[in-house]
Scaffold this motif. Structure first.
Motif, PDB file in Angstrom:
ATOM      1  N   PHE A   1      -1.801  -3.443   2.501  1.00 43.06           N
ATOM      2  CA  PHE A   1      -1.536  -2.180   3.182  1.00 43.06           C
ATOM      3  C   PHE A   1      -2.571  -1.134   2.783  1.00 43.06           C
ATOM      4  N   GLY A   2      -2.964  -1.134   1.528  1.00 43.35           N
ATOM      5  CA  GLY A   2      -4.001  -0.209   1.079  1.00 43.35           C
ATOM      6  C   GLY A   2      -5.334  -0.492   1.743  1.00 43.35           C
ATOM      7  N   ALA A   3      -5.676  -1.771   1.885  1.00 38.41           N
ATOM      8  CA  ALA A   3      -6.921  -2.121   2.566  1.00 38.41           C
ATOM      9  C   ALA A   3      -6.887  -1.712   4.035  1.00 38.41           C
ATOM     10  N   PHE A   4      -5.723  -1.868   4.666  1.00 41.84           N
ATOM     11  CA  PHE A   4      -5.588  -1.448   6.063  1.00 41.84           C
ATOM     12  C   PHE A   4      -5.787   0.058   6.208  1.00 41.84           C
ATOM     13  N   THR A   5      -5.172   0.836   5.319  1.00 46.83           N
ATOM     14  CA  THR A   5      -5.295   2.286   5.444  1.00 46.83           C
ATOM     15  C   THR A   5      -6.724   2.756   5.185  1.00 46.83           C
ATOM     16  N   VAL A   6      -7.455   2.058   4.327  1.00 46.34           N
ATOM     17  CA  VAL A   6      -8.851   2.431   4.086  1.00 46.34           C
ATOM     18  C   VAL A   6      -9.696   2.120   5.318  1.00 46.34           C
ATOM     19  N   ARG A   7      -9.508   0.936   5.902  1.00 44.58           N
ATOM     20  CA  ARG A   7     -10.297   0.559   7.075  1.00 44.58           C
ATOM     21  C   ARG A   7      -9.938   1.390   8.297  1.00 44.58           C
ATOM     22  N   ALA A   8      -8.650   1.749   8.416  1.00 45.15           N
ATOM     23  CA  ALA A   8      -8.212   2.534   9.573  1.00 45.15           C
ATOM     24  C   ALA A   8      -8.383   4.029   9.349  1.00 45.15           C
ATOM     25  N   LYS A   9      -8.872   4.398   8.180  1.00 46.55           N
ATOM     26  CA  LYS A   9      -9.089   5.800   7.801  1.00 46.55           C
ATOM     27  C   LYS A   9      -7.806   6.635   7.927  1.00 46.55           C
ATOM     28  N   VAL A  10      -6.695   6.038   7.496  1.00 45.98           N
ATOM     29  CA  VAL A  10      -5.403   6.720   7.464  1.00 45.98           C
ATOM     30  C   VAL A  10      -5.186   7.184   6.027  1.00 45.98           C
ATOM     31  N   SER A  11      -5.012   8.500   5.844  1.00 53.29           N
ATOM     32  CA  SER A  11      -4.865   9.000   4.479  1.00 53.29           C
ATOM     33  C   SER A  11      -3.569   9.771   4.255  1.00 53.29           C
ATOM     34  N   SER A  12      -2.701   9.854   5.246  1.00 54.30           N
ATOM     35  CA  SER A  12      -1.497  10.664   5.088  1.00 54.30           C
ATOM     36  C   SER A  12      -0.239   9.846   4.849  1.00 54.30           C
ATOM     37  N   VAL A  13      -0.385   8.594   4.444  1.00 53.42           N
ATOM     38  CA  VAL A  13       0.768   7.740   4.172  1.00 53.42           C
ATOM     39  C   VAL A  13       1.138   7.895   2.705  1.00 53.42           C
ATOM     40  N   ASP A  14       2.357   8.265   2.457  1.00 55.61           N
ATOM     41  CA  ASP A  14       2.775   8.508   1.082  1.00 55.61           C
ATOM     42  C   ASP A  14       2.971   7.241   0.263  1.00 55.61           C
ATOM     43  N   ILE A  15       3.071   6.093   0.906  1.00 55.29           N
ATOM     44  CA  ILE A  15       3.310   4.867   0.150  1.00 55.29           C
ATOM     45  C   ILE A  15       2.092   4.465  -0.683  1.00 55.29           C
ATOM     46  N   LEU A  16       0.933   5.058  -0.417  1.00 55.65           N
ATOM     47  CA  LEU A  16      -0.238   4.796  -1.247  1.00 55.65           C
ATOM     48  C   LEU A  16      -0.114   5.421  -2.631  1.00 55.65           C
ATOM     49  N   ASN A  17       0.754   6.390  -2.768  1.00 60.40           N
ATOM     50  CA  ASN A  17       1.016   6.974  -4.078  1.00 60.40           C
ATOM     51  C   ASN A  17       1.779   5.946  -4.913  1.00 60.40           C
ATOM     52  N   PRO A  18       1.247   5.554  -6.071  1.00 62.59           N
ATOM     53  CA  PRO A  18       1.926   4.509  -6.844  1.00 62.59           C
ATOM     54  C   PRO A  18       3.325   4.924  -7.298  1.00 62.59           C
ATOM     55  N   TRP A  19       3.553   6.212  -7.467  1.00 67.47           N
ATOM     56  CA  TRP A  19       4.890   6.673  -7.848  1.00 67.47           C
ATOM     57  C   TRP A  19       5.881   6.458  -6.707  1.00 67.47           C
ATOM     58  N   VAL A  20       5.419   6.644  -5.476  1.00 67.64           N
ATOM     59  CA  VAL A  20       6.292   6.430  -4.321  1.00 67.64           C
ATOM     60  C   VAL A  20       6.616   4.940  -4.174  1.00 67.64           C
ATOM     61  N   PHE A  21       5.607   4.083  -4.337  1.00 63.27           N
ATOM     62  CA  PHE A  21       5.847   2.650  -4.201  1.00 63.27           C
ATOM     63  C   PHE A  21       6.755   2.146  -5.319  1.00 63.27           C
ATOM     64  N   THR A  22       6.538   2.654  -6.526  1.00 64.10           N
ATOM     65  CA  THR A  22       7.418   2.270  -7.633  1.00 64.10           C
ATOM     66  C   THR A  22       8.841   2.743  -7.360  1.00 64.10           C
ATOM     67  N   GLY A  23       8.981   3.942  -6.819  1.00 65.56           N
ATOM     68  CA  GLY A  23      10.308   4.427  -6.440  1.00 65.56           C
ATOM     69  C   GLY A  23      10.931   3.580  -5.356  1.00 65.56           C
ATOM     70  N   LEU A  24      10.089   3.067  -4.436  1.00 65.02           N
ATOM     71  CA  LEU A  24      10.583   2.166  -3.401  1.00 65.02           C
ATOM     72  C   LEU A  24      11.141   0.887  -4.015  1.00 65.02           C
ATOM     73  N   LEU A  25      10.430   0.351  -5.004  1.00 66.28           N
ATOM     74  CA  LEU A  25      10.931  -0.841  -5.693  1.00 66.28           C
ATOM     75  C   LEU A  25      12.227  -0.557  -6.432  1.00 66.28           C
ATOM     76  N   PHE A  26      12.292   0.579  -7.113  1.00 67.53           N
ATOM     77  CA  PHE A  26      13.519   0.920  -7.824  1.00 67.53           C
ATOM     78  C   PHE A  26      14.674   1.135  -6.851  1.00 67.53           C
ATOM     79  N   GLY A  27      14.395   1.744  -5.710  1.00 72.35           N
ATOM     80  CA  GLY A  27      15.432   1.935  -4.709  1.00 72.35           C
ATOM     81  C   GLY A  27      15.917   0.618  -4.132  1.00 72.35           C
ATOM     82  N   ALA A  28      15.015  -0.336  -3.935  1.00 70.87           N
ATOM     83  CA  ALA A  28      15.413  -1.643  -3.445  1.00 70.87           C
ATOM     84  C   ALA A  28      16.224  -2.401  -4.478  1.00 70.87           C
ATOM     85  N   MET A  29      16.020  -2.079  -5.743  1.00 72.62           N
ATOM     86  CA  MET A  29      16.748  -2.757  -6.814  1.00 72.62           C
ATOM     87  C   MET A  29      18.199  -2.304  -6.885  1.00 72.62           C
TER      88      MET A  29
END
Length: 140
Positions: free
Chosen positions: A110-138
């Protein structure tokens, strides 16, 4: 009985999710998305061993069935039941390892896609958000 087993199963995912979240945070802080990709590559590099361990379960289960169909003594069946329990444990470990590496690979892709597509406003690239996503799924 059943409720206790369910609660124990929910508790068993805490340590792996914490380790996966820490891996993402440390790798991202050191090398960015490249670090996360390297972490995923490291987990996938040992995947052959995890899948080999996963294949042990059905083999030991078949040994128990063969011992029962052959009419062998109960002591043999007791030994194969111990092997079956070990096989079930290794199968569960292998599946958890596969899911953890899939989470890291999906973040890296997903990170490689956002770099190639020049998308920079996705919050899931923030490692704290992704870690929170994992904790929420847990959480159940």
């Amino acid at each position: 009985g059943i409720i206790y087993g369910l609660a124990l199963g929910y508790l068993s995912c805490i340590v792996p999710v914490l380790c996966l979240g820490l891996t993402i945070l440390i790798a991202h802080s050191l090398c960015g998305m490249f670090g996360v990709a390297l972490g995923a590559l490291g987990m996938l590099g040992t995947m052959t061993m995890a899948l080999t361990i996963d294949a042990y379960g059905p083999i030991s289960d078949n040994a128990g069935g063969i011992a029962e169909m052959a009419g062998l003594p109960e002591t043999v069946r007791g030994l194969t039941d111990c092997l079956d329990a070990a096989g079930n444990t290794t199968a569960a470990i292998g599946k958890g390892f596969a899911i953890g590496s899939a989470a890291l690979v999906s973040l890296a892709l997903f990170g490689a896609f956002t770099v190639r597509a020049k998308v920079s406003s996705v919050d899931i690239l923030n490692p704290w958000v992704f870690t929170g996503l994992l904790f929420g799924a847990m959480m159940p």
